[in-house]
Design a protein around this motif. Structure first.
Motif, PDB file in Angstrom:
ATOM      1  N   ILE A  40       0.898  -1.164  -0.088  1.00 52.21           N
ATOM      2  CA  ILE A  40       0.051  -0.021  -0.098  1.00 52.21           C
ATOM      3  C   ILE A  40       0.819   1.159   0.081  1.00 52.21           C
ATOM      4  CG2 ILE A  40      -1.728   1.315   1.361  1.00 52.21           C
ATOM      5  CD1 ILE A  40      -2.840  -1.544   2.415  1.00 52.21           C
ATOM      6  N   PRO A  41       0.815   2.262  -0.754  1.00 53.65           N
ATOM      7  CA  PRO A  41      -0.454   2.367  -1.982  1.00 53.65           C
ATOM      8  C   PRO A  41      -0.376   1.772  -3.026  1.00 53.65           C
ATOM      9  CG  PRO A  41       0.898   4.248  -1.833  1.00 53.65           C
ATOM     10  CD  PRO A  41       1.653   3.458  -0.828  1.00 53.65           C
ATOM     11  N   GLU A  42       0.541   1.231  -3.519  1.00 51.56           N
ATOM     12  CA  GLU A  42       0.886   0.825  -4.764  1.00 51.56           C
ATOM     13  C   GLU A  42      -0.344  -0.361  -5.329  1.00 51.56           C
ATOM     14  OE1 GLU A  42       3.066   0.564  -2.487  1.00 51.56           O
ATOM     15  OE2 GLU A  42       4.829   1.775  -3.096  1.00 51.56           O
ATOM     16  N   LEU A  43      -0.748  -1.078  -4.122  1.00 53.71           N
ATOM     17  CA  LEU A  43      -1.634  -2.202  -4.016  1.00 53.71           C
ATOM     18  C   LEU A  43      -1.312  -3.157  -5.295  1.00 53.71           C
ATOM     19  CD1 LEU A  43      -4.890  -0.302  -4.158  1.00 53.71           C
ATOM     20  CD2 LEU A  43      -3.590  -1.266  -2.388  1.00 53.71           C
ATOM     21  N   THR A  44      -0.028  -3.387  -5.366  1.00 49.87           N
ATOM     22  CA  THR A  44       0.546  -4.740  -6.002  1.00 49.87           C
ATOM     23  C   THR A  44       0.756  -5.720  -5.218  1.00 49.87           C
ATOM     24  OG1 THR A  44       2.934  -3.665  -5.868  1.00 49.87           O
ATOM     25  CG2 THR A  44       1.773  -3.371  -7.975  1.00 49.87           C
ATOM     26  N   LEU A  45       0.399  -7.091  -5.646  1.00 49.56           N
ATOM     27  CA  LEU A  45       0.814  -8.255  -4.528  1.00 49.56           C
ATOM     28  C   LEU A  45       2.193  -8.137  -4.312  1.00 49.56           C
ATOM     29  CD1 LEU A  45      -1.174 -10.567  -3.785  1.00 49.56           C
ATOM     30  CD2 LEU A  45      -0.058 -11.763  -5.836  1.00 49.56           C
ATOM     31  N   ARG A  46       2.357  -8.471  -3.018  1.00 44.65           N
ATOM     32  CA  ARG A  46       3.734  -8.507  -2.557  1.00 44.65           C
ATOM     33  C   ARG A  46       4.856  -9.459  -3.234  1.00 44.65           C
ATOM     34  NH1 ARG A  46       5.051  -6.072   2.023  1.00 44.65           N
ATOM     35  NH2 ARG A  46       3.370  -5.377   3.241  1.00 44.65           N
ATOM     36  N   PRO A  47       5.792  -9.002  -3.535  1.00 47.21           N
ATOM     37  CA  PRO A  47       6.565  -9.781  -4.657  1.00 47.21           C
ATOM     38  C   PRO A  47       6.901 -11.383  -4.130  1.00 47.21           C
ATOM     39  CG  PRO A  47       7.728  -7.560  -3.996  1.00 47.21           C
ATOM     40  CD  PRO A  47       6.471  -7.874  -3.087  1.00 47.21           C
ATOM     41  N   GLU A  48       6.893 -11.731  -3.013  1.00 47.68           N
ATOM     42  CA  GLU A  48       7.094 -13.088  -2.409  1.00 47.68           C
ATOM     43  C   GLU A  48       5.834 -13.792  -2.599  1.00 47.68           C
ATOM     44  OE1 GLU A  48       7.220 -10.311  -0.564  1.00 47.68           O
ATOM     45  OE2 GLU A  48       6.108 -10.596   1.222  1.00 47.68           O
ATOM     46  N   ILE A  49       4.823 -13.423  -2.930  1.00 45.48           N
ATOM     47  CA  ILE A  49       3.407 -13.939  -3.048  1.00 45.48           C
ATOM     48  C   ILE A  49       3.078 -14.189  -4.520  1.00 45.48           C
ATOM     49  CG2 ILE A  49       0.876 -14.003  -2.796  1.00 45.48           C
ATOM     50  CD1 ILE A  49       1.370 -12.178  -0.464  1.00 45.48           C
ATOM     51  N   ALA A  50       2.786 -15.669  -4.897  1.00 42.56           N
ATOM     52  CA  ALA A  50       2.646 -16.001  -6.489  1.00 42.56           C
ATOM     53  C   ALA A  50       3.807 -15.298  -7.415  1.00 42.56           C
ATOM     54  CB  ALA A  50       1.415 -15.474  -6.995  1.00 42.56           C
ATOM     55  N   ALA A  51       5.160 -15.570  -6.613  1.00 44.88           N
ATOM     56  CA  ALA A  51       6.402 -14.876  -7.273  1.00 44.88           C
ATOM     57  C   ALA A  51       6.448 -15.106  -8.850  1.00 44.88           C
ATOM     58  CB  ALA A  51       7.394 -15.323  -6.739  1.00 44.88           C
ATOM     59  N   ASP A  52       6.779 -14.154  -9.717  1.00 42.13           N
ATOM     60  CA  ASP A  52       6.897 -14.067 -10.997  1.00 42.13           C
ATOM     61  C   ASP A  52       5.388 -14.523 -11.586  1.00 42.13           C
ATOM     62  OD1 ASP A  52       9.718 -13.626 -10.490  1.00 42.13           O
ATOM     63  OD2 ASP A  52      10.163 -15.843 -10.257  1.00 42.13           O
ATOM     64  N   GLN A  53       4.573 -14.393 -11.206  1.00 46.86           N
ATOM     65  CA  GLN A  53       3.229 -14.650 -11.938  1.00 46.86           C
ATOM     66  C   GLN A  53       2.635 -13.144 -11.885  1.00 46.86           C
ATOM     67  OE1 GLN A  53       0.949 -17.882 -10.335  1.00 46.86           O
ATOM     68  NE2 GLN A  53       2.479 -18.422  -9.103  1.00 46.86           N
ATOM     69  N   SER A  54       1.671 -13.028 -12.865  1.00 46.75           N
ATOM     70  CA  SER A  54       0.814 -12.028 -13.011  1.00 46.75           C
ATOM     71  C   SER A  54      -0.501 -12.282 -13.573  1.00 46.75           C
ATOM     72  CB  SER A  54       1.476 -11.077 -13.796  1.00 46.75           C
ATOM     73  OG  SER A  54       1.591 -11.357 -15.316  1.00 46.75           O
TER      74      SER A  54
END
Lengths: 264, 264
Positions: free
Chosen positions: B237-251
């Motif tokens: 927050i505030p970027e509201l991107t999923l933390r890098p370590e969760i579902a890493a390298d996926q989008s």
């Protein structure tokens, strides 16, 4: 060239309205003819219903597709629909401009799509066979024309990043770019998206106009998104799944555009 | 329990209409109270505009969010909006039922969302801080209620498969399930989708009703889609991107649901 701008915002003094005015001026300065369908100002009838077929007989069963096809083929469409179809035929490029409301276009613009894309015009075109599943996704009534989205969004760009909570902007816009524009034949250009639209001061407005101007200046020589043509061999018919050897083991919206494919 | 069914089809004798009638009967047989918002029959006002705020002063600049917030807070919303908000408050579960037109809901239902989801009610709820970006995506006015989509589609199931040309059905419905339903707090159940809706004979109709009945019988004990809560630690927050370590390298959309997460 002829440019149709379909614009959907209720307030002319909004950022979206100001960008519409800027776009019209820029396009005309570049020598284009411009028509604007200002849906709110036109009090566009948003809801698709039996009134759209002037030959509909009250009490009979209304079929959105069949009634639309009959009205289109026999000349009994309501006049507002015919006028928009004529503008689409006239246009060399079409711009849909709207604020992103609940991750898609405003209802008034969705109703424009539903009503103007009559069966026989926007869909239900061409033959179905073992090798050809209708003229759609790269073929259809609007083939040879270009289209582009001009979108204003309240959220931050990162919220629409590949890992952003709203989903990637390319995925958010895919049902419109691929499903509404590429479907009847448009070549679809990359979208122009403004983020944090409600936080726009004079300096940001100037920057947005500059960037938008660059995009409009290249409207007719920007490479379109290389969506895959449905009937050109990439898909199994009638399953309409991408052939297993193409983008093997991948799935999702992204596989329907071919990376680095030369323009045909 | 209380169930609100919001239904959007212009023809009562359509498959969509028949399934609506079946669903209402089944839910009532199961002892639930049912209200139906039949948007076409109600002649629902589809287009969001300044008339939605009865205190709007003609000639002033109309701001869709600010006017909506003011009207919601000061009691000047138009009566049709208030009535739908009251139904939402009353409901324990909400079903949105519609034909899939151009890969999303019909304009009349989109207009229901835009107008009923007032600022302060459907969005613009809660505080913004370094750890909490508004009450949304799992928190909000409609927390504790369940929601489900009932969709009829003309295309084949394979056209909406993971490699189907229309895009995976979960992606097609994501902006509604995640962006419209999870956003203000609903627990969202897997959707009920009928494919090739226009090719439905009596045997297929019986089978569809049987499957739909099973889903409705389990409306209050089906596990919801495990979308990730915005403010529970998974997002920066505030970027509201999923933390890098969760579902890493996926989008993409898929990362916003947690596989095998226990229900909280």
């Amino acid at each position: 060239m002829n440019v149709l701008l379909v614009y959907a915002h209720p307030e002319p003094r909004s950022l979206t309205g100001s960008l519409k005015n800027y776009a019209v001026r820029r396009l005309m300065q570049n020598g284009h003819m411009v028509q604007v369908s200002d849906l709110y100002a036109m009090r566009w009838k948003t809801t698709l219903d039996s009134d759209d077929n002037t030959a509909y007989r009250p009490g009979t069963r209304f079929d959105p597709s069949a009634d639309s096809m009959q009205a289109f083929q026999t000349g009994t469409q309501s006049a507002d629909i015919v006028a928009e179809q004529d503008k689409l035929r006239w246009a060399d490029a079409v711009i849909l401009q709207f604020p992103l409301w609940w991750f898609t276009m405003p209802a008034i613009l969705k109703g424009w799509v539903e009503r103007v894309y009559a069966c026989g015009f926007g869909y239900g075109v061409g033959e179905h066979s073992d090798t050809h599943w209708g003229d759609r996704y790269g073929e259809g009534t609007l083939t040879g024309k270009r289209a582009m989205l001009m979108v204003t969004a309240g959220g931050w760009e990162s919220h629409y990043a590949p890992r952003g909570i709203n989903g990637p902007i390319d995925d958010v816009l895919f049902p419109i770019q691929h499903g509404v524009l590429y479907y009847p034949g448009f070549d679809v250009l990359p979208p122009h998206v403004v983020y944090r639209a409600h936080k726009t001061d004079a300096a940001k407005f100037d920057r947005i106009c500059h960037e938008l101007g660059q995009r409009l200046d290249r409207l007719f020589d920007t490479a379109p998104i290389p969506f895959r043509r449905q009937n050109a061999g990439d898909y199994l018919i009638p399953e309409l799944t991408l052939r297993p050897e193409i983008a093997a083991d991948q799935s999702g919206y992204g596989i329907h555009a071919a990376p680095n494919r030369p323009e045909d």
